[in-house]
Motif scaffolding. Sequence first.
Motif, short mmCIF file in Angstrom:
data_model
loop_
_atom_site.label_atom_id
_atom_site.label_comp_id
_atom_site.label_asym_id
_atom_site.label_seq_id
_atom_site.Cartn_x
_atom_site.Cartn_y
_atom_site.Cartn_z
N TRP A 46 35.12 43.24 78.47
CA TRP A 46 36.48 43.37 78.67
C TRP A 46 36.72 44.88 78.37
CZ3 TRP A 46 39.72 41.00 81.73
CH2 TRP A 46 41.13 41.35 81.54
N ALA A 47 36.21 45.43 77.26
CA ALA A 47 36.25 46.65 76.58
C ALA A 47 35.67 47.90 77.54
CB ALA A 47 35.86 46.83 75.13
N LEU A 48 34.32 47.32 78.08
CA LEU A 48 33.79 48.24 78.96
C LEU A 48 34.41 48.17 80.36
CD1 LEU A 48 29.95 46.96 78.32
CD2 LEU A 48 31.05 49.31 77.66
N ILE A 49 34.88 47.23 80.95
CA ILE A 49 35.86 47.29 81.97
C ILE A 49 36.80 48.50 81.96
CG2 ILE A 49 37.48 46.20 83.61
CD1 ILE A 49 35.99 43.50 82.77
N LEU A 50 37.47 48.51 80.87
CA LEU A 50 38.55 49.63 80.55
C LEU A 50 38.03 50.79 80.60
CD1 LEU A 50 41.48 50.19 79.60
CD2 LEU A 50 40.64 50.08 77.38
N GLU A 51 36.64 50.90 80.01
CA GLU A 51 36.23 52.06 79.63
C GLU A 51 35.85 52.87 81.09
OE1 GLU A 51 31.74 53.90 78.59
OE2 GLU A 51 32.21 52.15 77.85
N TYR A 52 35.11 52.14 81.99
CA TYR A 52 34.62 52.53 83.16
C TYR A 52 35.88 52.97 84.31
CZ TYR A 52 30.05 51.48 81.68
OH TYR A 52 28.86 51.60 80.96
N THR A 53 37.04 51.90 84.12
CA THR A 53 38.15 52.23 84.83
C THR A 53 38.90 53.60 84.64
OG1 THR A 53 38.54 49.82 85.21
CG2 THR A 53 40.32 51.28 85.68
N ILE A 54 39.19 53.67 83.13
CA ILE A 54 39.86 54.68 82.90
C ILE A 54 39.17 56.02 82.91
CG2 ILE A 54 40.95 55.95 80.80
CD1 ILE A 54 42.70 53.69 82.13
N GLY A 55 37.70 55.85 82.49
CA GLY A 55 36.93 56.87 82.82
C GLY A 55 36.65 57.40 84.20
N ILE B 118 31.54 54.45 88.22
CA ILE B 118 31.81 53.39 88.91
C ILE B 118 30.40 52.37 89.05
CG2 ILE B 118 32.42 53.01 91.37
CD1 ILE B 118 34.12 55.30 91.34
N LEU B 119 29.08 52.86 88.94
CA LEU B 119 28.49 52.14 89.26
C LEU B 119 28.02 51.09 88.28
CD1 LEU B 119 25.38 51.84 90.55
CD2 LEU B 119 24.40 53.51 88.73
N PRO B 120 28.31 51.20 86.90
CA PRO B 120 27.83 50.04 86.05
C PRO B 120 29.05 48.96 85.91
CG PRO B 120 28.02 52.18 84.97
CD PRO B 120 28.56 52.40 86.07
N MET C 270 40.65 55.95 75.08
CA MET C 270 40.39 54.70 75.24
C MET C 270 38.93 54.59 75.71
SD MET C 270 43.86 53.44 76.68
CE MET C 270 43.57 51.62 76.65
N VAL C 271 38.43 55.47 76.48
CA VAL C 271 37.27 55.44 76.90
C VAL C 271 35.94 55.18 75.96
CG1 VAL C 271 35.40 56.82 78.30
CG2 VAL C 271 37.81 56.57 79.05
N SER C 272 36.19 56.00 74.74
CA SER C 272 35.32 55.91 73.77
C SER C 272 35.10 54.63 73.09
CB SER C 272 35.61 57.16 72.60
OG SER C 272 35.69 58.21 73.22
N VAL C 273 36.15 53.88 73.02
CA VAL C 273 36.30 52.72 72.10
C VAL C 273 35.18 51.89 72.86
CG1 VAL C 273 37.69 50.62 71.46
CG2 VAL C 273 38.62 52.92 71.37
N GLY C 274 35.34 51.40 74.27
CA GLY C 274 34.10 50.66 74.72
C GLY C 274 32.88 50.88 74.53
#
Length: 637
Positions: free
Chosen positions: A128-137, A345-347, A401-405
Amino acid sequence: MGVLVDSQKERLGSPWGDLKSLVRRKQVDSAHSKRLGHHQLAKELTVPHLIAIGVGSTIGAGVYILVGTVAREHAGPALTFSFLVAGIAAALSAFCYAELASRCPSAGSAYHYSYICVGEGVAWLIGWALILEYTIGGSAVARGISPNLALLFGGENSLPFFLARQYIHGLDVVVDPCAALLVFIVTGLLCVGIKESALAQAIVTAANVCAMIFVIVAGSYLGYKTGWLGYELPTGYFPFGVDGMLAGSATVFFAYIGFDSVTSTAEEVKNPQRDLPLGIAASLSICCGLYMLISFVIVGLVPYYAMDPDTPISSAFASHGMQWAAYIITIGAFTALCSTLMGSILPQPRILMAMARDGLLPSFFSDVNKRSQVPVKCTLATGMVAATLSFFMDVSQLAGMVSVGTLLAFTIVAISVLILRYVPPDEVPFPSSLQESIDSVTLRYSTQGIGGKNPEISTSGDSSQPLLDIKNVGVEKQEALASFIVGTLNEENRRKVAGWTIMLLCVGAFGLTFAASNLWIPRLIRLTCCGVGGVLLLSGLIVLTCIDQDDARHNFGHTGGFMCPFVPLLPIACILINVYLLVNLGAATWARVSVWLLIGAVVYVFYGRSHSSLLDAVYVPAAHADEIYRTSGDTLA
């Protein structure tokens, strides 16, 4: 023999069953996913593809700005050492990723590893945290492309009307059509196929690397001609001291984030045991080398205190009469952002697909296109969300927030390596449809008396083996430690000691870093927390060094791949570094992330927990797995 003793309703209704759902663990990878109806991704990638993905995802436009900011405020001429120290710190996580990626080569990256080694609850939060990271990033990167593209056209307002940013008075927002268009282009490219998208990323990344090589070569020539003015300073090489250099390392560490994108493509690699570690190591080494060379050259051209914090490289060349170099540098920044956008976007579709395969998200996300063999539906959904955010929102305020994931993923991967080495899962989940085969094999082993006792078969809802056995922990832990002291630690107690040691050293890492980073805490409490945390860390290192690693580590997952060196020291150091960076992200960032994680917890409680593919799983000893599959008419891949 293995019998399902609890109904689904009973398992989900009991408090202990609810807790058990958080620690149930899945198999190493999707070796039997075809039997379960999952389509596999295309195995097309080799080492050059992985290097292109890793370097392209890691080297963003930030490096063109970081050298000025960090040199002026923290490191001075010692900026090169800051990048070196940060590269070494990133390499610790890379070693951990390399082992898990080669052992567990399936889509999902850190989510997949934590589901195998830690449990479903932690895996869900990581995913769930990685979803946020890649979306915001991805959205933040897309918003940063249009200003750099405008510079290539001659200035800030030089883009055509249909691409330029526009202010909408009714909504009080600045929309960015260029950002949304680029996201759609990248999304379409990723839907064509992994090999084609990796080739496109390689071309864009090559252009960025060429621009960086130009900076290094031309800058070295200028530095040689002028005598490297930036290093002829009375303040010396460390004007801010070693502390300043290390503070600079903590800042530039985030320039290395991105190499983990390589592991998200693990299922699409032809020879994952060999190629994944090579791809991770090569991409991180190239990035570190380029960062160090650029920082060495630019700091030598201009004294650190005279650097332009916004355009340090362009201004450094301009100060030597090479204003035209700004165009090449702008092209480098533009291509860096484009490759980073592809890497962001790839991962995410692959993580969504892995979570849907495990039943934690709707099956819609697990579909794989039969022609292109990529998760097209996931990719389109990801692209739509990222394009919408980049069009309407300035997400730069959410960039922290990207760094947290990423840091959470780095931390849990290091913990997973310790678990894999000392307390690897000794049970394998099987679907309840194989109950007859499980009973047959269990009866055979019971009759033969293998191992001196009947093997235990359990259901995921009632007795799946967690990392820590919390029953009678006080007595058992004391007995285990006592037996360890006298040198008679048996296997059962060894696993318990190792499990508790891993947990306590994580607590110690958090206590030490939190107390050391927050000066508002009263001095006595800070010193106490630092002392206790340090003792827990040191004790954990000593205990894990003294006790034997689990013999099952040799056969866990896909064998013959990379093995992380210096265990347990390297993973513990990795945990300490990443927890320190997490603690120092700031209260505002954590407040925003906590809201997202809370939403994720609600989604898991009301959907993921009750739809998990392990809901009705039957756990059997790993030693019996091959025979159960043979009995059921299947073979292990």
